[in-house]
Design an enzyme around this catalytic site. Structure first.
Site, PDB file in Angstrom:
ATOM      1  N   HIS A 178      16.859  39.821  42.101  1.00 36.41           N
ATOM      2  CA  HIS A 178      15.481  39.352  42.395  1.00 36.41           C
ATOM      3  C   HIS A 178      14.910  39.759  44.101  1.00 36.41           C
ATOM      4  O   HIS A 178      14.012  39.904  44.095  1.00 36.41           O
ATOM      5  CB  HIS A 178      15.422  37.924  42.689  1.00 36.41           C
ATOM      6  N   GLY A 179      16.238  40.440  44.566  1.00 34.43           N
ATOM      7  CA  GLY A 179      15.679  40.758  45.829  1.00 34.43           C
ATOM      8  C   GLY A 179      16.842  41.299  46.700  1.00 34.43           C
ATOM      9  O   GLY A 179      18.049  40.692  46.638  1.00 34.43           O
TER      10      GLY A 179
END
Length: 468
Positions: A320-321
């Protein structure tokens, strides 16, 4: 280009559909590929060549793997090479800065970090490339011999930039033969408008609430304000992402494709395990099929299960990041799922449904603090305010004003997050036949009209998952 934009709705999409349906059936995958490359190049003119290169690499990689079935060593070498190249591109563009920053922090070095713009949708289409090459290697599917069909699968603009992640095995037959019809076109249009309404009318307005609260210092937040803010974000990210998935599924159906569902009212869940069977289903399925099960899944004892869950949820957070707060967010969910496997799941089955549902909602709302926070420390500070550990006021004027002025949108969003509205629409269609269908069509036209009016007049139109 985003779906919730005037440019897409009234220029790109009409021209795309005219081109698609004007083309002979044997050319329609070519039309999809060309349209998708134009769609991608609209926002990423340079990175479109990166996508084309990835398509060519995995296309020939798949063919070589299949050609060398009898030579396992050569087959394994080709698979590992293609896999490493796919992952290397993703790591370079998405995690290069994160890796250098952590090296500097640990070793005290001063390596320079060059900011690289993240290619749109690279996390999604890279996972599709990996699932394809892995399935060919494991013999689950045959390599696609038509590079146009393969390119259309990878670059397909309805689900290119934010999913759902479509595994090749789910769409292989549809690439070769699919049925388009007026009925499916109507179903797809209705699903697209539903997603557009979620995104523009609900997610954007909920985002305005969170935008005002998240910039406030935690020392100035009241307990109620903190809860209202993160609840608004909890609803915003659901309607933002599920709305995009609805639009993608609807566009796919308009062109004859059947994509799998990506959300099934996740906030109705009674456990975290159930939540992740309902939230971003395509991502959960990908990690299960290509990481968790190959690692051994649930078969090798509690310690191995814990290891496997840690790896999967560490990777889920990192996907996700490139930030520690996402990793903490992923491990947080992994820990809760492990506890549910050990004892908590059986306990949740015995307690009243309202308690299980309450536990799940609170756990999920808290998780979004980690997800949205800039730093892990900032997340813990915010959570401290939520649970009254910061000595902040319980309620203040900001809380009263926010609830009073946004009560209607919050109430509508909460109801829309349940199956109630969908059940009502289905009931109208079945019970009232033609009149019910007319009512639903008029409702869709109204949503489209109001959403368009919002897009014309409003400048706040973010899409949260573009950054992933």
């Amino acid at each position: 280009m985003v779906f919730s934009s005037i440019t897409f709705l009234f220029m790109f999409l009409p021209l795309a559909l005219i081109a698609y349906y004007a083309a002979p059936r044997s050319w329609r995958n070519m039309v999809i590929l060309l349209l998708s490359l134009v769609f991608y190049a609209w926002g990423e003119p340079v990175y479109v060549f990166l996508m084309i290169g990835s398509i060519v690499l995995d296309y020939f990689g798949g063919l070589l793997i299949q050609h060398n079935r009898k030579d396992k060593n050569k087959q394994r070498f080709i698979f590992v090479t293609v896999l490493v190249l796919n992952l290397s591109v993703l790591v370079f563009f998405k995690y290069y800065g994160f890796i250098i920053a952590n090296i500097n922090s640990v070793l005290g070095t001063t390596l320079q970090i060059r900011e690289l713009p993240l290619p749109l949708g690279i996390s999604f289409y890279t996972f599709q490339l990996i699932s394809y090459i892995a399935d060919v290697y494991m013999g689950k599917v045959r390599a696609q011999k038509n590079i146009i069909n393969f390119g259309a699968y990878i670059s397909m603009f309805p689900q290119l930039v934010a999913g759902p992640i479509v595994q090749y095995s789910d769409i292989e037959e549809q690439l070769n033969e699919r049925e388009e019809s007026i009925y499916k076109f109507g179903e797809g249009a209705e699903r697209f408008i539903c997603g557009l309404g979620k995104k523009v009318l609900l997610a954007n307005n909920l985002g305005l609430i969170w935008r005002e609260i998240k910039v406030m210092p935690t020392s100035e937040l009241s307990v109620v304000t903190a809860w209202v803010g993160i609840i608004a974000f909890t609803l915003q990210i659901y309607f933002d992402f599920s709305g995009y998935s609805d639009m993608a599924i609807g566009l796919g159906k308009i062109m004859g494709f059947e994509f799998l569902e990506n959300f099934k009212h996740p906030y109705m869940s009674r456990s975290i395990s159930e939540f992740w069977r309902r939230w971003h289903i395509s991502l959960g399925s990908w990690f299960r099929d290509y990481i968790y099960i190959p690692l051994g899944g649930n078969r090798k004892g509690l310690i191995i299960q814990l290891r496997n869950l840690f790896i999967v949820w560490f990777a889920t957070g990192l996907w996700h990041g490139a930030s520690w707060n996402f990793i903490v967010w992923g491990v947080y969910f992994g820990a809760l799922i492990f506890l549910e496997k050990v004892f908590l799941g059986k306990l949740l089955e015995k307690v009243p449904a309202v308690i299980a549902h309450g536990y799940t909602l609170i756990a999920v709302v808290v998780s979004w603090v980690f997800f949205e926070a800039v730093t892990v420390g900032g997340a813990f500070d915010y959570i401290g305010v939520m649970f009254g550990f910061g000595g902040n006021a319980v309620i203040d004027g900001m809380a009263r004003y926010t609830v009073r002025t946004n009560f209607i949108v919050l109430a509508i969003a909460i109801v829309a997050a349940t199956p109630l509205i969908r059940s009502l629409i289905n009931k109208l269609k079945t019970k009232y036949d033609f009149n019910g269908i007319v009512a639903v069509v008029l409702c869709n036209i109204t949503i489209l009209f109001i959403a368009t009016a919002y897009l014309v007049s409003e400048s706040y139109n973010p899409f949260l998952y573009f950054r992933f």
